[in-house]
Motif scaffolding. Structure first.
Motif, PDB file in Angstrom:
ATOM      1  N   TRP A  88       5.975  12.823   3.112  1.00 16.30           N
ATOM      2  CA  TRP A  88       6.756  12.433   1.942  1.00 16.30           C
ATOM      3  C   TRP A  88       6.207  11.179   1.292  1.00 16.30           C
ATOM      4  O   TRP A  88       6.290  11.022   0.057  1.00 16.30           O
ATOM      5  CB  TRP A  88       8.218  12.259   2.327  1.00 16.30           C
ATOM      6  CG  TRP A  88       8.910  13.578   2.516  1.00 16.30           C
ATOM      7  CD1 TRP A  88       9.293  14.146   3.684  1.00 16.30           C
ATOM      8  CD2 TRP A  88       9.259  14.502   1.480  1.00 16.30           C
ATOM      9  NE1 TRP A  88       9.864  15.372   3.465  1.00 16.30           N
ATOM     10  CE2 TRP A  88       9.869  15.615   2.114  1.00 16.30           C
ATOM     11  CE3 TRP A  88       9.124  14.506   0.100  1.00 16.30           C
ATOM     12  CZ2 TRP A  88      10.327  16.704   1.399  1.00 16.30           C
ATOM     13  CZ3 TRP A  88       9.584  15.593  -0.620  1.00 16.30           C
ATOM     14  CH2 TRP A  88      10.181  16.677   0.033  1.00 16.30           C
ATOM     15  N   LEU A  89       5.628  10.279   2.088  1.00 14.58           N
ATOM     16  CA  LEU A  89       4.967   9.128   1.482  1.00 14.58           C
ATOM     17  C   LEU A  89       3.794   9.566   0.616  1.00 14.58           C
ATOM     18  O   LEU A  89       3.567   9.036  -0.486  1.00 14.58           O
ATOM     19  CB  LEU A  89       4.486   8.168   2.573  1.00 14.58           C
ATOM     20  CG  LEU A  89       5.566   7.369   3.305  1.00 14.58           C
ATOM     21  CD1 LEU A  89       4.934   6.509   4.396  1.00 14.58           C
ATOM     22  CD2 LEU A  89       6.328   6.482   2.335  1.00 14.58           C
ATOM     23  N   GLY A  90       3.030  10.539   1.094  1.00 13.91           N
ATOM     24  CA  GLY A  90       1.933  11.070   0.288  1.00 13.91           C
ATOM     25  C   GLY A  90       2.423  11.763  -0.966  1.00 13.91           C
ATOM     26  O   GLY A  90       1.816  11.635  -2.045  1.00 13.91           O
ATOM     27  N   VAL A  91       3.527  12.516  -0.851  1.00 13.66           N
ATOM     28  CA  VAL A  91       4.101  13.173  -2.028  1.00 13.66           C
ATOM     29  C   VAL A  91       4.538  12.140  -3.060  1.00 13.66           C
ATOM     30  O   VAL A  91       4.276  12.277  -4.267  1.00 13.66           O
ATOM     31  CB  VAL A  91       5.282  14.074  -1.608  1.00 13.66           C
ATOM     32  CG1 VAL A  91       6.038  14.578  -2.825  1.00 13.66           C
ATOM     33  CG2 VAL A  91       4.782  15.251  -0.781  1.00 13.66           C
ATOM     34  N   TYR A  92       5.185  11.074  -2.580  1.00 15.04           N
ATOM     35  CA  TYR A  92       5.631  10.028  -3.513  1.00 15.04           C
ATOM     36  C   TYR A  92       4.436   9.350  -4.179  1.00 15.04           C
ATOM     37  O   TYR A  92       4.477   9.031  -5.369  1.00 15.04           O
ATOM     38  CB  TYR A  92       6.469   8.991  -2.777  1.00 15.04           C
ATOM     39  CG  TYR A  92       7.777   9.529  -2.249  1.00 15.04           C
ATOM     40  CD1 TYR A  92       8.345  10.673  -2.795  1.00 15.04           C
ATOM     41  CD2 TYR A  92       8.441   8.916  -1.197  1.00 15.04           C
ATOM     42  CE1 TYR A  92       9.541  11.177  -2.310  1.00 15.04           C
ATOM     43  CE2 TYR A  92       9.637   9.401  -0.710  1.00 15.04           C
ATOM     44  CZ  TYR A  92      10.173  10.545  -1.264  1.00 15.04           C
ATOM     45  OH  TYR A  92      11.358  11.042  -0.786  1.00 15.04           O
ATOM     46  N   ALA A  93       3.379   9.116  -3.399  1.00 16.56           N
ATOM     47  CA  ALA A  93       2.202   8.472  -3.981  1.00 16.56           C
ATOM     48  C   ALA A  93       1.567   9.338  -5.071  1.00 16.56           C
ATOM     49  O   ALA A  93       0.997   8.818  -6.037  1.00 16.56           O
ATOM     50  CB  ALA A  93       1.177   8.172  -2.883  1.00 16.56           C
ATOM     51  N   LEU A  94       1.682  10.652  -4.940  1.00 18.95           N
ATOM     52  CA  LEU A  94       1.088  11.551  -5.931  1.00 18.95           C
ATOM     53  C   LEU A  94       1.956  11.729  -7.161  1.00 18.95           C
ATOM     54  O   LEU A  94       1.454  11.736  -8.294  1.00 18.95           O
ATOM     55  CB  LEU A  94       0.804  12.917  -5.292  1.00 18.95           C
ATOM     56  CG  LEU A  94      -0.355  12.984  -4.296  1.00 18.95           C
ATOM     57  CD1 LEU A  94      -0.435  14.377  -3.678  1.00 18.95           C
ATOM     58  CD2 LEU A  94      -1.671  12.648  -4.989  1.00 18.95           C
ATOM     59  N   ILE A  95       3.256  11.887  -6.975  1.00 18.62           N
ATOM     60  CA  ILE A  95       4.099  12.287  -8.105  1.00 18.62           C
ATOM     61  C   ILE A  95       5.031  11.198  -8.613  1.00 18.62           C
ATOM     62  O   ILE A  95       5.540  11.303  -9.730  1.00 18.62           O
ATOM     63  CB  ILE A  95       4.934  13.532  -7.741  1.00 18.62           C
ATOM     64  CG1 ILE A  95       5.999  13.171  -6.691  1.00 18.62           C
ATOM     65  CG2 ILE A  95       4.054  14.645  -7.242  1.00 18.62           C
ATOM     66  CD1 ILE A  95       6.989  14.291  -6.433  1.00 18.62           C
ATOM     67  N   LEU A  96       5.271  10.141  -7.794  1.00 18.76           N
ATOM     68  CA  LEU A  96       6.272   9.166  -8.218  1.00 18.76           C
ATOM     69  C   LEU A  96       5.869   8.387  -9.469  1.00 18.76           C
ATOM     70  O   LEU A  96       6.710   8.186 -10.360  1.00 18.76           O
ATOM     71  CB  LEU A  96       6.576   8.210  -7.063  1.00 18.76           C
ATOM     72  CG  LEU A  96       7.860   7.386  -7.202  1.00 18.76           C
ATOM     73  CD1 LEU A  96       9.057   8.297  -7.411  1.00 18.76           C
ATOM     74  CD2 LEU A  96       8.071   6.499  -5.988  1.00 18.76           C
TER      75      LEU A  96
END
Length: 644
Positions: free
Chosen positions: A277-285
């Protein structure tokens, strides 16, 4: 009773084991029970239990990585082996839900779900038709809310069977979530790839709904994991195709995005849910926050000032808070993870979440304060304001920039200390060290401290404000702005002086409340003083009626009288009281011009130096004429100097 049973268990374990083929008599059992109830015996048992050597605890810290690796390997092997069972398990679950629905509700679940959707769409269309509201962002979101509200009323009105209730609730929430995401994508100015993002959102939400609903309707957990794994492969392939289909991105950027997406998917596959989820946030946040800002501005384009800042920054804070909340839920749902076993990592994780919330609150408060200060500084002109309101506005323009700088420094310091405290750093020694460091800086930079403190007292005394014309020592000019240690003065010829507060000394404010303008004019000894006074009074009344100069007068132009007797004539004194304005010098020059024209027209001669030359010299006439020319030039220069 529990303590008695525990004592009996201990005694039975310490007594030698004797094979009993016949039950003991009841009298012996009673005696044993009375003995165990004796307080001395119970105290002895308790002491023996406390002094007993504890069993050695096995150190499993070295086995953490290997245990995790074995668990991941077993889970992947079980997931892959469960793929062939997916059709059977899903079909069995569907049959169970269908049988329960047809036996209790007399309709298949798909038909019931379709009925819910039709009811929601009918309520939504009815609302849009009755209100006839424009098709903007707020309307889209509100229509989805009406859609969800109508379905919620129908869902709560009927007592559904357990399996039907579970399926309907999960997939109706998924449908509403998809519609909200679709509305957000529509109002966030996303034009390129809008359809692809909607399809991706639909697939992701449907896969998540399947993962939640599967165990609740009886699907085996390993089969649900296998289905989620296959869904993730589909989403990964869809994302990679979408990345490489964008024309405006370079090949290098596409390659970087591809590697990042594959790495994030690998984290999910290996069970690193928090890192995933940290990686997802880094990509889309970042892109999500920009889209949220654009969507909010498009939804409410007329909002300005504090409301706009509150709405935009508040929406960004809500998105980040939801992301942090979901990250916390994922962390809680995976207590056996590799990171959760280390208390230091767990403490740092929760401290980091709290620190981010502190930064969000500080950012929101700072932007609200900055927006209020900027909106107060950027105001219309002072025309039509009372002197009190004009003075108040000038004082605000003076103090607010200093307040903004001070607020930024204080807010940054407090936020940094709170973040360090949440991360487990002891801030007490830091505060003490900062105090000692501040004392050292104070001794080493006495001039700077003097400037700052002098500026504070100038502000408290309200010595000058932005826009006022002041003079201090050799510096004069209009106050244009401040910093913590200096003031900027714009000279009337153009140069700017940046003067430290400690160098100002006594300040002469030439723009506060009112100002008396005085000047003198020399006339001949035979001039009619009373006529000059009446002409001056008439000119003063004329200037009061002037639309440009009249509002600036407090007292009109008056002749004070004969100031003194000069060598060549009488010196008349004139004065007028004006409001603070850069037009004072212009008004004085205008009064000089009008007086000159009136005196010349009414025969009042200005004083002129006279030289009488006598004798019978033939060249005397030429000399006298030359002297008379010089005398007139000198008188003209004297008059101009008095008017300047």
């Amino acid at each position: 009773m529990k303590r008695l049973l525990l004592s009996l268990f201990v005694l039975l374990n310490v007594l030698p084991a004797v094979a009993q083929t016949v039950a003991p008599p009841a009298e012996k059992i009673e005696a044993l029970t009375r003995l165990l109830q004796d307080p001395d015996i119970q105290a002895w048992i308790k002491r023996a239990d406390h002094v007993a050597e504890p069993a050695p605890v096995e150190d499993t810290t070295g086995m953490t990585i290997s245990t995790w690796e074995s668990a991941v390997r077993d889970r992947l092997r079980q997931t892959i082996s469960s793929v062939p069972r997916i059709p059977t398990e899903v079909a069995s679950a569907v049959r169970r839900v269908r049988a329960e629905a047809t036996s209790d509700v007399y309709a298949p679940v798909l038909m019931i779900f379709t009925g819910f959707v039709l009811v929601g769409l009918f309520a939504e269309r009815l609302y849009l038709g009755l209100r006839a509201v424009p098709n903007d962002g707020a309307t889209r979101v509100l229509s989805v809310v009406i859609f969800a509200f109508a379905m919620a009323i129908l869902f709560l009105a009927i007592d559904w069977p357990p399996l039907v209730r579970t399926v309907l609730l999960i997939y109706l929430i998924a449908l509403v979530g998809f519609r909200l995401v679709s509305s957000f994508l529509a109002i966030s100015s996303i034009r390129e790839g809008l359809v692809k993002w909607r399809v991706f959102a639909a697939l992701a939400i449907f896969a998540f709904a399947n993962a939640v609903a599967g165990p609740l309707i009886g699907v085996d957990r390993s089969v649900v994991d296998a289905l989620s794994y296959l869904s993730s492969l589909v989403l990964l392939a869809f994302l990679l195709v979408a990345i490489w289909s964008v024309q405006k991105h370079s090949v290098r950027r596409k390659l970087v995005l591809t590697i990042a997406v594959v790495c994030v998917w690998s984290l999910w596959s290996l069970g690193f849910k928090g890192l995933f989820w940290l990686g997802v946030y880094a990509l889309i946040l970042p892109a999500t926050l920009r889209a949220v800002e654009r969507g909010v501005l498009r939804t409410a384009p007329d909002l300005k000032g504090l409301r706009s800042v509150l709405l935009v920054r508040g929406a960004r804070a809500v998105v980040i808070a939801l992301a942090l909340g979901w990250l916390t839920v994922v962390w809680k749902m995976n207590p056996e993870g590799l990171a959760q076993r280390d208390p230091l990592v767990s403490a740092f994780f929760y401290g980091l979440l709290k620190s981010i919330m502190v930064v969000l609150i500080a950012d929101l408060l700072w932007h609200l304060a900055k927006s209020w200060i900027d909106s107060t500084l950027v105001t219309d002109g002072d025309e039509g304001l009372t002197p009190q309101d004009r003075a108040r506005r000038g004082r605000l323009r003076t103090l607010l920039p200093i307040m903004r700088n001070g607020l930024a420094a204080v807010g940054l310091t407090i936020t940094a200390l709170l973040v360090l405290a949440e991360l487990g750093v002891e801030i007490g020694p830091l505060i003490a060290g900062a105090g000692v460091f501040g004392v050292a800086i104070g001794f080493g930079s006495q001039t700077l401290v003097k400037d700052v403190i002098s500026g504070v007292f100038y502000m408290l005394d309200d010595a000058f404000r932005v826009g006022e014309y002041i003079q201090a020592k050799n510096y004069k000019g209009t106050v244009e702005g401040f910093s913590l240690r200096s003031v900027r003065l714009r000279h009337h010829r153009g140069p700017i002086f940046t003067v430290p507060f400690g160098e100002l000394g006594a300040v002469e404010n030439m723009s506060r409340d009112w100002g008396v303008v005085k000047f003198r004019i020399s006339v001949g000894f035979d001039a009619d003083v009373e006529k000059a006074r009446k002409l001056t009074k008439k000119i003063g009344a004329t200037m009061l009626e002037d639309p440009e100069f009249g509002p600036l007068f407090i007292e009109p132009l008056k002749m004070k009288g004969v100031e003194e007797f000069g060598d060549y004539g009488m010196v008349l004194s004139f004065g007028m009281t004006l409001k603070p304005s850069p037009m004072q010098s212009f008004i004085r020059r205008r009064a000089n011009l009008l007086l000159r024209e009136a005196f010349v027209a009414n025969g009042i001669q200005f004083a002129q130096p006279m030289v009488n030359v006598g004798g019978e010299n033939p060249g005397g006439n030429v000399t006298a004429a030359a002297l008379q020319t010089i005398t007139k030039a000198h008188a003209t220069a004297t008059l101009e100097a008095g008017g300047a």
